[in-house]
Design an enzyme around this catalytic site. Structure first.
Site, mmCIF file in Angstrom:
data_model
loop_
_atom_site.group_PDB
_atom_site.id
_atom_site.type_symbol
_atom_site.label_atom_id
_atom_site.label_comp_id
_atom_site.label_asym_id
_atom_site.label_seq_id
_atom_site.Cartn_x
_atom_site.Cartn_y
_atom_site.Cartn_z
ATOM 1 N N HIS A 206 42.558 -26.991 13.597
ATOM 2 C CA HIS A 206 41.265 -26.609 14.168
ATOM 3 C C HIS A 206 40.379 -27.831 14.325
ATOM 4 C CE1 HIS A 206 38.708 -26.869 10.500
ATOM 5 N NE2 HIS A 206 39.830 -26.570 9.854
ATOM 6 N N ASP B 239 36.862 -27.366 14.906
ATOM 7 C CA ASP B 239 35.469 -27.045 14.565
ATOM 8 C C ASP B 239 35.215 -27.531 13.142
ATOM 9 O OD1 ASP B 239 37.243 -24.954 13.661
ATOM 10 O OD2 ASP B 239 35.477 -23.776 13.127
ATOM 11 N N ARG C 38 36.574 -15.691 -3.166
ATOM 12 C CA ARG C 38 37.917 -16.188 -2.834
ATOM 13 C C ARG C 38 38.903 -15.186 -3.402
ATOM 14 N NH1 ARG C 38 37.793 -20.321 0.980
ATOM 15 N NH2 ARG C 38 35.613 -20.938 0.824
ATOM 16 N N GLU D 192 37.663 -21.867 13.119
ATOM 17 C CA GLU D 192 38.263 -21.705 11.789
ATOM 18 C C GLU D 192 37.220 -21.602 10.689
ATOM 19 O OE1 GLU D 192 40.056 -22.543 7.938
ATOM 20 O OE2 GLU D 192 38.529 -23.749 8.929
#
Lengths: 496, 496
Positions: B122, B124, B365, B189
């Protein structure tokens, strides 16, 4: 020579024979003059609001200096005896120093046969950005349906200008000022009037020696009814800093391995106040003066509509549902507000960061008989003990950056009687006698240092949105307020 | 014709007789070419880092689009078969829509006798501002002692470029690519790969039909020893919004009368996690797969120095003091991080405001066997029940804006065996087999949709500072990483 000037001359002549007889006060002329010059007053306010004199942001300090210069120049141009008083420097958290905005003092008249009043005000403002949710550019005064929107419009630039315009009106009409008028205008009020206390102490026997009364107009009415204010809460403003890792960390990569400063900070903040508004810091509630029956009765009689208060701020339920409890908790009980957290992610969108150092900003509005020095110790000890129980390796630092005292006056004092008369003359009603939940830090200092009597005479509206988005001053309050001040000078001249 | 080109031709000729014999892999030539072109690679990285492709900020969306265009142009110029795939629009909280950055796909080679790998990456980045505490301008790649500082340098622009340069090196030396190479590069992402899942599903039988393996390099090593990554945590990112008054209020004027949204928000945030890191949301811990003896043994053997980890992040004490607990809580147990609060005062200095609407940003997470849909319900139900107990008139809204799944691979898979061989060739050591605490949201999707095997081959350093201030990629990791990728193509070609 106009008929107005003629009548003014006549007044002066008569006055010299029989000073300030009640029936000869030229209120109508003053009032008409104010009405016919209101566009000028709005323009001056626009010029002042255009200066982003945010005293909390050192990057805006040049604007604060400029604002003080503009104030001094205005008073100078009116023939006042003006000084820009150097009050030293401000120490920043990083140890650097930056010059404080000078304090402007001015004097109009020194006739020993007249009373001398000192008008206090401030021309610094709270922070404001369009993206905070303002409908208009905060530093471009915008008139919408007679409301003048702009940061600092009501707090406190328009009231300061209204006092200045009052002197101008007397001058323009060549009406002798009924009292000697002094001004003391500062530029650090919004961050605790840094440097002003020392300046007042230093000028106690000079600038303040001939002052009889101090007038403050840094507050607002409670409803559409004009009011006189006889008390304010103090403010103890705290920074609670929790510092952990040496830099921000990725929450995926490090989450679960470090004790996060933000979790610690949230944990200690949550112990300050209960969901029902009870302050949990030991000793705070015990110090508060109890509510007397007389005070309870007084609150009962005040014009205050809970429903319109709720609808104005847009909530379905308040902390208290009856008028007395509500007013009492607004004016004469302490409260804790958590303003925000510096150092954490605060933007829109998402960011998966563990902030390394976070600083909570919270304040406690305090009341008689609390003492800021004691509050500082109570809060610091309490938070340190709560934090210690967490057994966190992070470092907590609690700092009280503002410790402004509450203030309370006697509503039977002649100053207040004169105020009631002036309100009656201009608005044809009796004023409400109210207290202010906010803080005018300097009131208590004036009282303690100079020993002079103080009155708070607000002209701001009840819905001016001080410190929030879309702060405004209505034209009505600005213009009628100027007339009130003109009338008050006269009423003060009648005091023995 | 140089000796290099000659040797490459020789390789091609021999290859056509006996494809890819081990001893003929021209690693030294590839390696020398990479070394001698490193300044070009650094310059390309500088050009890429200069684009503020922050996908979390819609105001930066034009930069994201530009970043995708630059990626496509680069691959096009190398002769790849390139497409910019439209993946639709993003719906914003206010109901408006904005175009998602297109996904870049590219293909080099389509020899049916070769394996086909798809490299995912990615371009970004996370937000970054100089005032967050960066020592250098975050979008101006700055080389300090061999470390290349800049937002997105390690996450994930340099790894993407290293794969691109790998293809370029083979091309420049006219060495036949040992595998067919596809690229799939996205630009969302950092905010949850919005739109990519659907694109993968849609291209399952087209772009992905001939793909054998998927390679991801969106992670980092655990120490100075190279590593292969076989698991990642997922991420459920929440917004908890508490809304009260219709606008911010002055804390003096209104403090004590309103139930403050910030107090409510702090109150509910404080119920998410205990001081010792225990998640308090019912059901979360119960869902976690238990730690096997084999896994425990594996963690024991991993090279990981707790003291240097502590010193790197600058803390005196971690959540766990032994290696296994620490690694387990980093990789395979869930954690809650509170990232910050939007809408409250977050600047330096003081502001006496009661914020009207505050939005906490926190994330969990998550790990096998948690399920984002279940987590969403658990968190929402829990916070709503905690909030209800406060009896606040304010409104709570809980939204899960990202729900990315965890991923786990088999370290005995041939993909990993090939990876070990490539690491051995370039670095002359065995790689650590590690998991990643962070999230590569797309790994699980690739696995579920395409059924292909996936490997994560990091080249980022253990101290690259992803998502935090002063993110960097070292020249060493960038350049040696490019060699690793070149070697890996060869090792993959040997797989049956």
């Amino acid at each position: 020579m106009t008929i107005w000037q003629l009548s003014s001359m006549l007044l002066v002549v008569i006055s010299s024979v029989s000073p300030h007889p009640h029936h000869l006060f030229e209120y109508d002329e003053l009032s008409q003059y104010v009405d016919s010059h209101q566009e000028e007053y709005v323009q001056t306010l626009r010029d002042w609001v255009a200066v982003e004199s945010d005293s909390s942001d050192v990057l805006r300090r040049p604007d604060c200096h400029r604002m003080m210069d503009m104030t001094a120049e205005k008073l100078q141009a009116m023939g006042g005896k003006v000084e820009l008083v150097d009050i030293g420097v401000q120490e920043l958290p990083d140890g650097k120093t930056v010059a404080l905005p000078k304090v402007v003092t001015a004097q109009f008249g020194s006739d020993p046969s007249k009373k001398t009043v000192c008008v206090y005000g401030h021309v610094d403002v709270q922070p404001a950005k369009l993206e905070d949710g303002w409908a208009t550019e905060p530093y471009n005064l915008t008139d919408i349906n007679g409301n003048l929107y702009g940061r600092g419009a009501s707090d406190n630039k328009a009231p300061v200008l209204a006092w200045i315009h009052t002197v101008e009106v007397y001058q323009a009409l060549s009406i002798d000022l009924p009292v000697n008028v002094k001004f003391l205008i500062e530029g650090m009020e919004e961050t605790g009037s840094n440097g002003l206390d020392a300046m007042i102490v230093a000028q106690k026997d000079t600038f303040f020696s001939d002052v009889d009364y101090i007038i403050i107009s840094d507050c607002g009415w409670l409803s559409r009814r004009p009011a006189l204010t006889y008390g304010t809460r103090g403010n103890c403003y705290f920074f609670a800093e929790v510092e952990g890792p040496k830099q921000d960390l990725h929450s995926g990569v490090y989450g679960g391995t470090v004790i996060e400063p933000m979790t610690d900070l949230i944990g200690i903040l949550d112990t300050l106040i209960s969901p029902s508004g009870k302050i949990l810091i030991p000793g705070i509630r015990e110090a508060v003066a109890s509510l007397s029956d007389e005070e309870w009765k007084m609150y009962q009689d005040i014009e205050f509509d809970i429903e319109s208060f709720k609808s104005k701020i847009g909530v379905s339920q308040l902390m208290y549902s009856n008028k007395v409890d509500l007013l009492a908790h607004r004016w004469r009980y302490p409260t804790v507000t958590i303003h925000g957290i510096e150092g954490a992610f605060s933007g829109p969108g998402s960011k998966t960061v563990i902030p390394a150092k976070v600083i909570a900003k919270f304040s406690i509005r305090q009341v008689p008989n609390m003492d800021p020095a004691v509050v500082k110790k109570q809060v610091t000890d309490y938070l340190c003990s709560v934090f210690a129980k967490r057994k966190s390796p992070n470092k907590l630092k609690v700092t009280m950056i503002i410790g402004a005292k509450p203030w309370l006056a006697d509503t039977k004092h002649p100053l207040y009687e004169a105020g009631k008369a002036a309100v009656k003359r201009v608005f044809n009603v009796e004023p409400d006698l109210i207290r202010e939940g906010g803080t005018i830090p300097i009131a208590k200092t004036f009282e303690d240092v100079t020993g002079k009597s103080i009155i708070m005479m607000p002209i701001g509206g009840f819905d001016d949105g001080l410190h929030s988005q879309n702060e405004k001053m209505s034209r009505y309050n600005y213009i009628e307020g100027t007339k009130l001040f003109a009338a008050y000078f006269y009423e003060l001249s009648l005091l023995k």
